[in-house]
Design an enzyme around this catalytic site. Structure first.
Site, PDB file in Angstrom:
ATOM      1  N   ASP A 139      25.596  41.919  75.609  1.00 22.64           N
ATOM      2  CA  ASP A 139      25.630  41.543  76.717  1.00 22.64           C
ATOM      3  C   ASP A 139      27.333  41.367  77.046  1.00 22.64           C
ATOM      4  OD1 ASP A 139      23.976  39.559  78.748  1.00 22.64           O
ATOM      5  OD2 ASP A 139      25.927  38.381  78.396  1.00 22.64           O
TER       6      ASP A 139
ATOM      7  N   LYS B 209      19.129  34.266  72.473  1.00 21.08           N
ATOM      8  CA  LYS B 209      20.515  34.756  73.057  1.00 21.08           C
ATOM      9  C   LYS B 209      21.709  34.194  72.039  1.00 21.08           C
ATOM     10  CE  LYS B 209      22.345  36.782  76.530  1.00 21.08           C
ATOM     11  NZ  LYS B 209      21.890  37.721  77.378  1.00 21.08           N
TER      12      LYS B 209
HETATM   13  P1  NAP Z   1      30.252  43.596  80.895  1.00 18.20           P
HETATM   14  O1  NAP Z   1      30.065  44.967  80.640  1.00 18.20           O
HETATM   15  O2  NAP Z   1      31.117  42.644  79.905  1.00 18.20           O
HETATM   16  O3  NAP Z   1      30.569  43.500  82.499  1.00 18.20           O
HETATM   17  C1  NAP Z   1      30.837  42.300  83.339  1.00 18.20           C
HETATM   18  C2  NAP Z   1      31.745  42.488  84.435  1.00 18.20           C
HETATM   19  O4  NAP Z   1      31.894  41.535  85.196  1.00 18.20           O
HETATM   20  C3  NAP Z   1      33.171  42.877  84.150  1.00 18.20           C
HETATM   21  O5  NAP Z   1      33.603  43.724  84.823  1.00 18.20           O
HETATM   22  C4  NAP Z   1      33.782  41.661  84.322  1.00 18.20           C
HETATM   23  O6  NAP Z   1      35.321  41.789  84.521  1.00 18.20           O
HETATM   24  C5  NAP Z   1      33.022  41.108  85.369  1.00 18.20           C
HETATM   25  N1  NAP Z   1      33.346  39.582  85.632  1.00 18.20           N
HETATM   26  C6  NAP Z   1      33.182  38.570  85.008  1.00 18.20           C
HETATM   27  N2  NAP Z   1      33.146  37.499  85.395  1.00 18.20           N
HETATM   28  C7  NAP Z   1      33.306  37.831  86.807  1.00 18.20           C
HETATM   29  C8  NAP Z   1      33.542  37.104  88.145  1.00 18.20           C
HETATM   30  N3  NAP Z   1      33.653  35.624  88.094  1.00 18.20           N
HETATM   31  N4  NAP Z   1      33.645  37.673  89.119  1.00 18.20           N
HETATM   32  C9  NAP Z   1      33.523  38.975  89.138  1.00 18.20           C
HETATM   33  N5  NAP Z   1      33.448  39.873  88.248  1.00 18.20           N
HETATM   34  C10 NAP Z   1      33.468  39.140  86.911  1.00 18.20           C
HETATM   35  O7  NAP Z   1      28.764  42.837  80.814  1.00 18.20           O
HETATM   36  P2  NAP Z   1      27.349  43.259  81.479  1.00 18.20           P
HETATM   37  O8  NAP Z   1      26.556  43.661  80.309  1.00 18.20           O
HETATM   38  O9  NAP Z   1      27.471  44.292  82.324  1.00 18.20           O
HETATM   39  O10 NAP Z   1      26.729  42.204  82.164  1.00 18.20           O
HETATM   40  C11 NAP Z   1      26.915  41.308  83.314  1.00 18.20           C
HETATM   41  C12 NAP Z   1      25.826  40.275  83.678  1.00 18.20           C
HETATM   42  O11 NAP Z   1      24.525  41.178  83.388  1.00 18.20           O
HETATM   43  C13 NAP Z   1      25.776  39.226  82.711  1.00 18.20           C
HETATM   44  O12 NAP Z   1      25.201  38.058  83.470  1.00 18.20           O
HETATM   45  C14 NAP Z   1      24.651  39.480  81.756  1.00 18.20           C
HETATM   46  O13 NAP Z   1      24.013  38.581  81.216  1.00 18.20           O
HETATM   47  C15 NAP Z   1      23.681  40.227  82.484  1.00 18.20           C
HETATM   48  N6  NAP Z   1      22.813  41.192  81.838  1.00 18.20           N
HETATM   49  C16 NAP Z   1      23.309  42.377  81.127  1.00 18.20           C
HETATM   50  C17 NAP Z   1      22.315  43.029  80.486  1.00 18.20           C
HETATM   51  C18 NAP Z   1      22.875  44.106  79.772  1.00 18.20           C
HETATM   52  O14 NAP Z   1      21.936  45.220  79.243  1.00 18.20           O
HETATM   53  N7  NAP Z   1      24.157  44.695  79.537  1.00 18.20           N
HETATM   54  C19 NAP Z   1      20.971  43.025  80.523  1.00 18.20           C
HETATM   55  C20 NAP Z   1      20.583  41.840  81.237  1.00 18.20           C
HETATM   56  C21 NAP Z   1      21.373  40.832  82.007  1.00 18.20           C
HETATM   57  P3  NAP Z   1      36.362  41.283  83.384  1.00 18.20           P
HETATM   58  O15 NAP Z   1      36.478  42.832  82.847  1.00 18.20           O
HETATM   59  O16 NAP Z   1      37.667  40.955  84.131  1.00 18.20           O
HETATM   60  O17 NAP Z   1      35.943  40.323  82.482  1.00 18.20           O
END
Ligand code: NAP
Length: 460
Positions: free
Chosen positions: A180, A140
């Site tokens: 991510d 990561k």
């Molecule tokens: P992303 O597209 O950047 O979206 C993150 C979202 O969460 C945004 O809407 C953000 O809002 C919101 N957020 C952040 N902190 C928050 C909080 N405390 N309360 C409510 N909303 C909050 O990221 P993502 O890729 O979807 O990833 C989300 C999660 O899934 C992470 O834990 C990541 O490690 C996990 N994950 C992702 C993948 C993948 O394929 N992308 C795979 C496995 C796991 P703002 O815009 O206001 O910041």
């Protein structure tokens, strides 16, 4: 018979002592890294029965080796903003475990990024990647860079500077980063462009999450959210339930959240709330997902804008309040530790029956205990959100073979992978005395695959 019981007690004690000693060592060595200690604690609790049945893992020092990253890289990332002011951020890549294949795991750009968060994410990735059954190790990375409010050119310059250093340490057979939080296809595009420029060749397999029009896999964008819902649906089916007519709450409105909402809606659920880090919206008619996609994927706006075109919906500032909305199924898809003890109790009081973790470690260990004590169906992140990395591995395969699968082919494969992960978790939980416990099942099933490879590869 009496002798056998004494032996059993001895074996159990030896296993408990081993787990305790290694955890104390991990605590000493990683003092103050709260997220990393939280993630290791949760795994260690599940593994006690494994060491009792497999003392050879103790002899091989598997747990000591598994909790120490093979390599941690930190580096300076200097870049210039549009007014020519110089900024310096810190870059990270934690290459945690390469027993099953090249290091694989996303890059996160967020101001909260630090060594503890990088290590917990890379550690969890070991078990998740093993569960997919694909030949991938675990890593990561990321930076404390905040992409919010930056111009496109600033993002490009940051990505170029970040990759200039990272490029020395990655490669299609060495380490394959992906996206991510804060890293989507735009950032992956800039990172890939810089890698290509530095290496003087087109190594498509060095990054995943690329745009499907130039080297990415169809279905990758949807994979984590869809996979979370497929896995949660398997769990519901086991208990004679489904998503049909259920009320669902999803936190976040980013990549994972949007596609978890989409698949939940396709399976007949009504998604009534979602959030961003500023606040949450409630639309009891059901969230208009096309509007959320337009706001978040196209216009890069805040979720509060939703109510401007949907007067029937409410916007409430304070993202943690999203868990106060009554629902049947909650899908935390935003970030780590977003459901604490208080939110867990509130969800239970309001009648939640199932939780599916789309984000990494979104529930605190205290919240996990509460859900288990109240018999809430629980799909843990390591298993439930593994769809993203599984399709990333499919992207690597397509890049190697220089061919392209259709979106339907990828989705069919994703369903098979999620079903097989579910079965591995159920089998492991049964085998080690906690039938139906998917948290324990995911931890143990992932662990066994890596531990066996570590034992086979000798001491390293
Ligand atoms: P992303 O597209 O950047 O979206 C993150 C979202 O969460 C945004 O809407 C953000 O809002 C919101 N957020 C952040 N902190 C928050 C909080 N405390 N309360 C409510 N909303 C909050 O990221 P993502 O890729 O979807 O990833 C989300 C999660 O899934 C992470 O834990 C990541 O490690 C996990 N994950 C992702 C993948 C993948 O394929 N992308 C795979 C496995 C796991 P703002 O815009 O206001 O910041």
């Amino acid at each position: 018979m009496a002798k056998l019981n004494v032996e059993n007690v001895d074996v159990q004690r030896r296993s408990n002592d081993y787990v305790h000693q290694v955890y104390e060592q991990v605590k000493r060595r990683n003092a103050n890294e709260t997220e990393f200690l939280q993630a290791t604690r949760e795994i260690f609790d599940s593994l006690r029965p494994v060491f009792a049945q497999h003392p050879e893992y103790i002899t091989n020092g598997i747990l000591e080796r598994l909790t120490e990253p093979e390599r941690i890289l930190t580096f300076r990332v200097a870049w210039e903003d549009d007014s020519c002011k110089v900024h310096v951020n810190r870059g990270y890549r934690v290459q945690f475990n390469s027993e099953l294949g090249p290091y694989k795991g996303g890059l996160r750009f967020h101001p909260s990024v630090n060594s503890s968060i990088m290590k917990f994410l890379a550690f969890e990735q070991i078990f998740k990647n093993a569960l997919t059954g694909q030949p991938i190790g675990a890593g990561k990375g990321g930076s404390d860079f905040d992409p919010k409010g930056k111009s496109d050119r600033e993002i490009m310059r940051f990505c170029q500077s970040f990759m200039t250093e990272l490029s020395r340490h990655i490669g299609p057979d060495i380490d394959v980063p992906a996206g991510d939080i804060g890293v989507g296809k735009r950032e992956i595009g800039y990172l890939f462009g810089q890698y290509k420029r530095l290496k003087g060749g087109y190594e498509a397999g060095v990054l995943t999450g690329k745009d499907p029009s130039h080297g990415g896999s169809l279905g990758r964008k949807e994979a984590t959210g869809y996979g979370t819902v497929y896995f949660t649906d398997e769990m519901l089916k086991e208990y004679g339930m489904s998503f049909t007519d259920k009320t669902v709450i999803v936190s976040g409105s980013g990549n994972v959240s949007i596609y978890a909402m989409e698949k939940a809606q396709q399976l007949g659920a009504k998604v009534i709330a979602c959030s961003d880090s500023s606040g949450y919206i409630v639309d009891s008619d059901g969230i208009d997902l096309e509007c959320v996609k337009q706001l978040k994927e196209v216009e890069n706006k805040r979720i509060q804008e939703y109510v401007k075109t949907h007067p029937e919906a409410r916007y409430i500032e304070d993202c943690s309040g999203v868990w106060s909305i009554p629902c049947d199924i909650a899908l935390p898809c935003a970030t780590q530790n977003e459901i604490d003890e208080e939110s867990a109790l509130l969800l239970i009081k309001n009648g939640v029956t199932a939780i599916g973790e789309g984000a990494n470690m979104p529930c605190t260990n205290e919240a996990l205990t509460i859900f288990q004590e109240h018999g809430i169906l629980f799909a843990p992140a390591k298993a439930a959100n593994a769809g993203g990395v599984a399709v990333s591995a499919m992207e690597m395969s397509q890049n190697s073979m220089r061919l392209r699968w259709t979106a339907e082919e990828v989705d069919d494969r994703l369903k098979v992978v999620m079903r097989s992960i579910y079965e591995s978790c159920i089998d492991a939980a049964d085998r080690f005395g906690k039938p139906g416990n998917l948290i324990m099942g995911a931890n143990v099933a992932g662990f066994l695959k890596v531990a066996d490879a570590m034992a086979a590869h000798g001491l390293s």
